[in-house]
Design an enzyme around this catalytic site. Structure first.
Site: not given
Length: 569
Positions: A148, A205
Site C-alpha cells: 500500500g 491481497d
C-alpha cells in the site's frame, strides 16, 4: 454469581447488579436515577444491559484507582465520583453507531471495595471466555513493510496491543523480499506448522496469495482425464470429479501410517487452521469481500475472537507457459480473482512503476486501456445442472448497450452476507455422498459437459468472490459468494473502445450492472480451461503474475477457513 447477581460499581454508570448466565453477563442498575442516558453518554461503552462472552476478548485486574459516578443525572448516587476502589476491566467489542460492520473495542471498568471479590470475578470471566474453543492461542504473522502506502508496520503496531491483551502469542516476521512468506511456509514441517492455529497477513491481497500458496504448494495430484470423453483436441484438463473432494497435503507427503512419534499430516480443508488478513494493501479486495470493512482493528478483533468462515479457492494449473514449451503442470492458487488480457497486462505494466506506489495501477490501467488490445483464445467451461449462463442476450441488449426493458426485468441478486444460507448449503462432495447413499442418479442435463467459447477477448477473468474494493463498491460480481463452490467466468469480447470504457466505468457505480452488455459473457461454473497461442500470455492471480498460455482452473469449495464472519448487512 448466579441468580440476582452481585453488586459492583460500573465506572461512569454507578452501582449495578451483575449476574452470570450461560453465555454472558447481564447488568441491572440498582438505582432508578441511573437512566439509560448513562449508557449512551459513555464513549467506550455501548448502550446495552447484556454482554456475551463471545464478544469479550480479555479481562484483567487493575490497580486501585478512581471510579466515576453516573453522568447526566441530577441526583447524586453514592459512591461519589473519583472514589478509590479495587478495579478490574472487561475488554469487549461493540458496533459503530453509524455503521454496523466496523468493530470497536470498548471497556467495562468495575470496582469493589474488596480486592478478593475483584480477583474472583476476573478468574471466573477468564474461565468462561476460555471455553470459547475457536479462539487462537498461537499465530504466525507476516508483515509487509512496503505494501500500500507503507502502512504494514504501522497497522501492526496499532493492533499488536490487542493480541497481547488477549494473550494471543504471535510470531512476527517482517518480510524482506518478494517470496519471503512463501519460502518460510514452504520450509515448515508438519510438526512446526501444527504449533500454530493460523497464519496472518498484514498486507494486501498479494501477500495473502503468497501465504496461501506457501501453505498449499503444488503437492496435490493433478489428474489427466481421457480427453476423448471431454474435448475434441488433446489438451489436458482437470478431472471433473476432483472439485468434489480435494485433499491437499503439505510437503511431508507419505503413504506410510503414522506411528506414535509421528505428527499427522496437515491437509486442507481442515477444521482448525485458519488464515487472516489485517488490511494494509492497495485494494484489500479479500478483506472487503469477507468482512465488509477495510479496517485493521475490525480484522484484528475477528481474529482474536476466533470467527470462522470457509472460503472457496481457485486452483490454477499451468500446463504451458508458452506455446513452444513442453507440458509441465504447475499448480497455483487464488483466493479472489484470476484474470488474463487486460487484467494481466495491467499488473505486468505496473511492475515498471513500483516507485509510484498504489498510483501505478491507475497509470498502468490507463496505458493498457488505450492500447485496446484483444487476444485470440479458446475457453471451455464446465456446464452442469448447477451451472448458470448469465450472459446478456441479444434480445435484451442492443448494440452492446443496456436497454431499459432489461434493467427493469433483470434477475434479483442474492448478496453474500453473514450466515449466508447459500454458503451453508450442501457442498458438492456432500451431494455426491447423498446420491450414493440414496441410490439416486443425476439426469442427463445434470451430467457435466464442456462448452466452448472461441474468439478475440479483451479479457478473461474468473472471480472467486465478489472482489469488492473502494473503486468498485459492488465488486466485479456483486452476487458472488464466499463458499458456494462456483467461479464466475467473465469473457469480455473485442468491442469498440467507448463501449469498453462504458463497461469499466459501471464497476465504479454502486447498484449498476457492468456485466450486461452484448460483448460480455458471464458463466457461473465450477471449472474452465483456457488456451492461447500468444507467446507472452500472463495471468493476474490476486495481483501476482503467472505466465501461462494454457491453464485449467477449478473451484475448491471451502478449501481454507478464514478469520472472518462475512459482510454485515
Amino acid at each position: 454469581m448466579q441468580g440476582d447477581g452481585e453488586a459492583l460499581f460500573l465506572d461512569c454508570v454507578g452501582e449495578v447488579a451483575v449476574a452470570v448466565g450461560d453465555d454472558g453477563l447481564s447488568f441491572q442498575p440498582l438505582h432508578q436515577e441511573v437512566s439509560s442516558s448513562c449508557w449512551s453518554s459513555i464513549r467506550l461503552q455501548p448502550k446495552l444491559d447484556r454482554l456475551k462472552f463471545s464478544d469479550v476478548y480479555a479481562v484483567e485486574l487493575l490497580d486501585v484507582g478512581p471510579m466515576c459516578g453516573p453522568w447526566n443525572t441530577r441526583t447524586v448516587v453514592q459512591p461519589k465520583r473519583n472514589t478509590e476502589m479495587n478495579r478490574f476491566v472487561i475488554h469487549a467489542i461493540t458496533r459503530s453507531r453509524k455503521r454496523p460492520s466496523p468493530w470497536v473495542p470498548c471497556e467495562y471498568i468495575f470496582g469493589h471495595k474488596d480486592l478478593k471479590t475483584c480477583k474472583t470475578w476476573v478468574e471466573h470471566i477468564n474461565a468462561c471466555i476460555n471455553k470459547e474453543q475457536d479462539r487462537p492461542k498461537n499465530l504466525m504473522v507476516f508483515v509487509h513493510p512496503l505494501c500500500g502506502k507503507g502502512r504494514g508496520c504501522k497497522n501492526w503496531e496499532t493492533v499488536a496491543p490487542l493480541f497481547e491483551r488477549a494473550k494471543v502469542h504471535t510470531k512476527v516476521i517482517v518480510t524482506e523480499r518478494a517470496g519471503h512468506a512463501y519460502a518460510t511456509l514452504a520450509s515448515l514441517s508438519d510438526k512446526e506448522l501444527k504449533k500454530f492455529d493460523g497464519v496472518i497477513a498484514v498486507g494486501g491481497d498479494g501477500l495473502f496469495n503468497e501465504i496461501l500458496n506457501g501453505l498449499l504448494r503444488d503437492d496435490v495430484n493433478v489428474i489427466f482425464p481421457s480427453s476423448s470423453n471431454i474435448l475434441d483436441d488433446h489438451e489436458p484438463l482437470l478431472s471433473t470429479t476432483q472439485s468434489a473432494g480435494l485433499d491437499i497435503l503439505s510437503s511431508n507427503t507419505s503413504d506410510e501410517p503414522c506411528n506414535g512419534d509421528q505428527v499427522p499430516l496437515v491437509s486442507f480443508p481442515n477444521s482448525w487452521f485458519r488464515l487472516g488478513i489485517i488490511p494494509s494493501g492497495s485494494t484489500d479486495a479479500i478483506v472487503l469481500s469477507t468482512t465488509g470493512e477495510r479496517d485493521p482493528v475490525t480484522s484484528a478483533l475477528l481474529i482474536i475472537l476466533g470467527r470462522r468462515i470457509p472460503l472457496d479457492i481457485a486452483q490454477v494449473v499451468r500446463w504451458k507457459s508458452t506455446p513452444s514449451t513442453e507440458v509441465v503442470p504447475t499448480v497455483r492458487y487464488a483466493a479472489s480473482f484470476a484474470g488474463y488480457g487486460f487484467y494481466g497486462e495491467v499488473i505486468r505494466e505496473s511492475e515498471k512503476y513500483r516507485w509510484m506506489g498504489p498510483a501505478r495501477y491507475d497509470f498502468s490501467g490507463t496505458m493498457v486501456f488505450l492500447k485496446h488490445r484483444s487476444y485470440e483464445a479458446k475457453v471451455a467451461f464446465l456446464e452442469n445442472g448447477n451451472t448458470h449462463s448469465l450472459s446478456a442476450s441479444a434480445e435484451n441488449v442492443a448494440n452492446g448497450v443496456q436497454t431499459l426493458e432489461y434493467l427493469q426485468n433483470r434477475p434479483h441478486k442474492t448478496i453474500c452476507r453473514t450466515n449466508c444460507f447459500i454458503c451453508k448449503g450442501t457442498s458438492t462432495s456432500e451431494q455426491i455422498l447423498e446420491d450414493n447413499i440414496s441410490g439416486s442418479s443425476r439426469t442427463a442435463s445434470e451430467n457435466p459437459k464442456w462448452v466452448w467459447s472461441n474468439g478475440h477477448f479483451l479479457s478473461v477473468g474468473a472471480a472467486v468472490i465478489s472482489c469488492r474494493n473502494e473503486r468498485a463498491p459492488d465488486g466485479l460480481v456483486a452476487d458472488a459468494h464466499l463458499s458456494d463452490g462456483f467461479l464466475h467466468l467473465l469473457l469480455i469480447r473485442d468491442c469498440p473502445l467507448p463501449y469498453y470504457l462504458w463497461h469499466l466505468t459501471q464497476f465504479t457505480k454502486k447498484g449498476s450492472d457492468p456485466l450486461n452488455f452484448k460483448f460480455v459473457e458471464h458463466h457461473k461454473t465450477t471449472a474452465f480451461t483456457f488456451i492461447s497461442s500468444h507467446d507472452e500470455s500472463v495471468w493476474n492471480l490476486d495481483g501476482e503474475l503467472l505466465q501461462a498460455c494454457e491453464v485449467s482452473v477449478q473451484a475448491c469449495r471451502g478449501l481454507v477457513n478464514l478469520f472472518a464472519s462475512g459482510p454485515e448487512v
